[in-house]
Write a protein that holds these residues in place. Structure first.
Motif, PDB file in Angstrom:
ATOM      1  N   PHE A  97      39.448  36.804  38.265  1.00 24.46           N
ATOM      2  CA  PHE A  97      40.158  35.939  36.777  1.00 24.46           C
ATOM      3  C   PHE A  97      41.433  35.093  37.906  1.00 24.46           C
ATOM      4  O   PHE A  97      41.337  35.350  39.137  1.00 24.46           O
ATOM      5  CB  PHE A  97      41.267  36.806  35.827  1.00 24.46           C
ATOM      6  CG  PHE A  97      42.238  37.447  36.651  1.00 24.46           C
ATOM      7  CD1 PHE A  97      43.382  36.704  36.937  1.00 24.46           C
ATOM      8  CD2 PHE A  97      41.773  38.321  37.210  1.00 24.46           C
ATOM      9  CE1 PHE A  97      44.382  37.150  37.667  1.00 24.46           C
ATOM     10  CE2 PHE A  97      42.660  39.318  37.923  1.00 24.46           C
ATOM     11  CZ  PHE A  97      44.247  38.957  38.230  1.00 24.46           C
ATOM     12  N   ALA A  98      41.458  33.743  36.639  1.00 22.89           N
ATOM     13  CA  ALA A  98      42.350  33.172  37.436  1.00 22.89           C
ATOM     14  C   ALA A  98      43.064  32.050  36.023  1.00 22.89           C
ATOM     15  O   ALA A  98      43.359  32.149  35.415  1.00 22.89           O
ATOM     16  CB  ALA A  98      41.409  31.768  37.963  1.00 22.89           C
ATOM     17  N   GLY A 149      42.951  36.357  40.448  1.00 25.46           N
ATOM     18  CA  GLY A 149      42.409  37.829  40.945  1.00 25.46           C
ATOM     19  C   GLY A 149      41.557  37.970  40.899  1.00 25.46           C
ATOM     20  O   GLY A 149      40.633  37.367  40.216  1.00 25.46           O
ATOM     21  N   ALA A 150      41.621  39.359  41.175  1.00 24.61           N
ATOM     22  CA  ALA A 150      39.839  40.067  41.384  1.00 24.61           C
ATOM     23  C   ALA A 150      40.316  41.252  41.146  1.00 24.61           C
ATOM     24  O   ALA A 150      40.939  42.109  42.347  1.00 24.61           O
ATOM     25  CB  ALA A 150      39.319  39.514  42.416  1.00 24.61           C
ATOM     26  N   GLY A 151      39.545  42.086  40.298  1.00 23.51           N
ATOM     27  CA  GLY A 151      39.368  43.512  40.697  1.00 23.51           C
ATOM     28  C   GLY A 151      37.870  43.463  41.357  1.00 23.51           C
ATOM     29  O   GLY A 151      36.976  43.349  40.837  1.00 23.51           O
ATOM     30  N   PHE A 259      37.519  30.178  35.486  1.00 28.38           N
ATOM     31  CA  PHE A 259      38.664  30.883  35.187  1.00 28.38           C
ATOM     32  C   PHE A 259      38.226  32.773  35.362  1.00 28.38           C
ATOM     33  O   PHE A 259      39.304  33.306  35.135  1.00 28.38           O
ATOM     34  CB  PHE A 259      39.623  30.548  34.070  1.00 28.38           C
ATOM     35  CG  PHE A 259      39.353  30.750  32.556  1.00 28.38           C
ATOM     36  CD1 PHE A 259      39.400  32.095  31.939  1.00 28.38           C
ATOM     37  CD2 PHE A 259      38.348  29.680  32.107  1.00 28.38           C
ATOM     38  CE1 PHE A 259      38.999  32.372  30.945  1.00 28.38           C
ATOM     39  CE2 PHE A 259      38.164  29.970  30.531  1.00 28.38           C
ATOM     40  CZ  PHE A 259      38.258  31.283  30.451  1.00 28.38           C
ATOM     41  N   LEU A 260      36.924  32.664  35.045  1.00 26.28           N
ATOM     42  CA  LEU A 260      36.443  34.266  34.911  1.00 26.28           C
ATOM     43  C   LEU A 260      35.478  34.207  35.536  1.00 26.28           C
ATOM     44  O   LEU A 260      34.592  33.305  35.181  1.00 26.28           O
ATOM     45  CB  LEU A 260      36.206  34.598  33.522  1.00 26.28           C
ATOM     46  CG  LEU A 260      35.815  35.868  32.859  1.00 26.28           C
ATOM     47  CD1 LEU A 260      36.590  36.615  33.513  1.00 26.28           C
ATOM     48  CD2 LEU A 260      35.097  35.746  31.867  1.00 26.28           C
ATOM     49  N   ALA A 261      34.935  35.159  36.279  1.00 30.66           N
ATOM     50  CA  ALA A 261      33.812  35.330  37.205  1.00 30.66           C
ATOM     51  C   ALA A 261      33.602  36.855  37.422  1.00 30.66           C
ATOM     52  O   ALA A 261      34.428  37.765  37.636  1.00 30.66           O
ATOM     53  CB  ALA A 261      34.017  34.417  38.283  1.00 30.66           C
ATOM     54  N   PHE A 262      32.258  36.924  37.445  1.00 31.48           N
ATOM     55  CA  PHE A 262      31.787  38.620  37.380  1.00 31.48           C
ATOM     56  C   PHE A 262      31.138  38.490  38.283  1.00 31.48           C
ATOM     57  O   PHE A 262      29.422  38.109  37.635  1.00 31.48           O
ATOM     58  CB  PHE A 262      31.968  39.256  36.161  1.00 31.48           C
ATOM     59  CG  PHE A 262      30.435  38.922  35.603  1.00 31.48           C
ATOM     60  CD1 PHE A 262      29.891  39.111  34.736  1.00 31.48           C
ATOM     61  CD2 PHE A 262      30.849  37.713  34.514  1.00 31.48           C
ATOM     62  CE1 PHE A 262      29.009  38.497  34.068  1.00 31.48           C
ATOM     63  CE2 PHE A 262      31.062  37.395  33.139  1.00 31.48           C
ATOM     64  CZ  PHE A 262      28.781  37.851  33.465  1.00 31.48           C
ATOM     65  N   ALA A 263      30.506  40.048  39.192  1.00 34.91           N
ATOM     66  CA  ALA A 263      29.273  40.395  40.070  1.00 34.91           C
ATOM     67  C   ALA A 263      29.323  41.644  39.709  1.00 34.91           C
ATOM     68  O   ALA A 263      29.784  41.712  40.193  1.00 34.91           O
ATOM     69  CB  ALA A 263      29.552  39.157  41.344  1.00 34.91           C
ATOM     70  N   VAL A 264      27.581  42.437  39.206  1.00 36.27           N
ATOM     71  CA  VAL A 264      27.389  43.542  39.028  1.00 36.27           C
ATOM     72  C   VAL A 264      26.457  43.330  39.571  1.00 36.27           C
ATOM     73  O   VAL A 264      25.492  43.780  38.695  1.00 36.27           O
ATOM     74  CB  VAL A 264      27.878  44.100  37.078  1.00 36.27           C
ATOM     75  CG1 VAL A 264      27.331  46.188  37.603  1.00 36.27           C
ATOM     76  CG2 VAL A 264      29.239  43.704  37.244  1.00 36.27           C
ATOM     77  N   PRO A 265      26.411  45.104  40.334  1.00 31.89           N
ATOM     78  CA  PRO A 265      24.565  45.568  40.835  1.00 31.89           C
ATOM     79  C   PRO A 265      23.928  46.561  40.093  1.00 31.89           C
ATOM     80  O   PRO A 265      24.796  47.634  39.901  1.00 31.89           O
ATOM     81  CB  PRO A 265      25.272  45.992  42.706  1.00 31.89           C
ATOM     82  CG  PRO A 265      26.501  46.188  42.479  1.00 31.89           C
ATOM     83  CD  PRO A 265      27.470  45.177  41.235  1.00 31.89           C
TER      84      PRO A 265
END
Length: 360
Positions: A97-98, A149-151, A259-265
């Motif tokens: 997120f940003a 930031g990232a989780g 401002f939002l990015a995601f990556a899920v295997p």
């Protein structure tokens, strides 16, 4: 037109003119006049569109110049996000997120209607309260961190997990000035321990460094290059030693100015999900769907701000994002159509729902 739906070769789209829809509502429910707060937001964000098909989908929320400027003040940091690639293992699910820290409060205040002047003033004053509430000088926070930031979570063998593993979670914040970021971190921990002395843990060693830990979980925070790593001692030690190389599609998704990015295997995720015995699920059929939208086995996507408002980034995740938005918006719009008793509009909504069924 107030709204428009369409289908073409297995694809569907929906477009809504918020201002025209608001005018209809006002005519029917408010004696022709919108509340000033509603009129303000409809001016800022006058229309939206969603589209999806066999090769992808997307979302666009249009903003007027003032609305787009406010969104940029909130969600568009000047600095690039930290490079997370080395931390992303084949079982890592990542969400980044940003926030544009230097102008965050001004951006939020710009989206408060003029009729709410007191609320606008309180938002602008909140920046001055941060040092008192957190022990962190605003200059150190906004000057030391990039706003990104990232989780990062390691997917467990089974979901839902019977005993969640805190060592599987890592938080990463972007750093642009290590000295200021360290002062912000020190101020925050002093304030935290002053309020909760029992959170102080023992000194622990992480990658050859002796650092203070917090809480019974032995949480530590370490600045390494352009990253502030926060997690349990094993999680941070693992991150400092990590040298992963995720697929190009994942690296691209996480590096985009979103401002939002995601990556899920998806393979580890689908293998981990434990469904009740009475739920029938055909993985082979699901794989046919996933293969159409995945990037190198990952579901990737996000949202970004540009000079026209808010839009989804490239990636198959846009399909899922659009689907979630549609799941919220379409039922609400159907209720509106029923109230308006417009037969033609009912037919159009029915066409959209048919398109969604065909796409499944």
């Amino acid at each position: 037109a107030m709204h428009k739906f369409g289908m073409l070769a297995g694809s569907a789209f929906a477009w809504v003119d918020h201002k025209a829809s608001g005018a209809v509502w006002a005519r029917e429910k408010a004696k022709g006049a919108l509340p000033p707060e509603a009129a303000f937001f409809l001016d800022r964000f006058p229309a939206s569109a969603v589209w999806y098909g066999r090769r992808g989908g997307g979302l666009r929320i249009l903003a007027d110049p003032a609305g787009a400027a406010a969104l940029a003040q909130i969600f568009a940091p000047a600095d690039p996000p930290p490079d997370l690639a080395a931390l992303v293992s084949p079982r890592s699910a990542v969400q980044r997120f940003a926030l544009n820290l230097p102008s965050l409060f001004e951006g939020v205040a710009a989206l408060v209607p003029p009729s709410q002047g007191q609320a606008k003033g309180q938002i602008l004053l909140a920046k001055n309260m941060i040092p008192i509430a957190t022990g962190v000088a605003w200059e150190d926070l906004a000057g030391g961190l990039t706003g990104h930031g990232a989780g990062i979570v390691e997917i467990p063998p089974s979901l839902p997990a019977a005993n969640p593993n805190p060592d599987a979670v890592l938080v990463v914040l972007g750093v642009k000035d290590a000295a200021k970021a360290q002062r912000a971190l020190d101020g925050a921990t002093r304030k935290l321990l002053a309020a909760n002395p029992n959170l102080a843990g023992p000194k622990v060693t992480v990658a050859g460094r002796e650092v203070q830990s917090y809480s019974p979980l032995k949480v530590v925070a370490i600045i390494e290059g352009d990253q502030l790593l926060v997690g349990t001692q094993p999680a941070v030690a693992r991150a400092l030693a990590a040298r992963h190389a995720p697929p190009a599609g994942v690296r691209e998704a996480l590096a985009q100015p979103a401002f939002l990015a995601f990556a899920v295997p998806m393979d580890p995720m689908m293998d981990a999900i434990q469904l009740p015995p009475d739920v029938k699920f055909d993985k082979a059929t699901a794989k046919v769907f996933w293969d159409r939208i995945l990037a190198d086995g990952y579901l990737v996507g996000g949202l970004r701000v540009d000079d026209r408002g808010l839009t989804s980034t490239s990636g198959g995740g846009a399909v899922m994002l659009t689907g979630m938005m549609a799941a919220i918006a379409i039922p609400a719009f159907v209720r509106f159509i029923k109230r308006s008793k417009t037969a033609a509009a009912r037919v159009q909504v029915g066409s959209l729902m048919q398109a969604a069924e065909m796409y499944k």
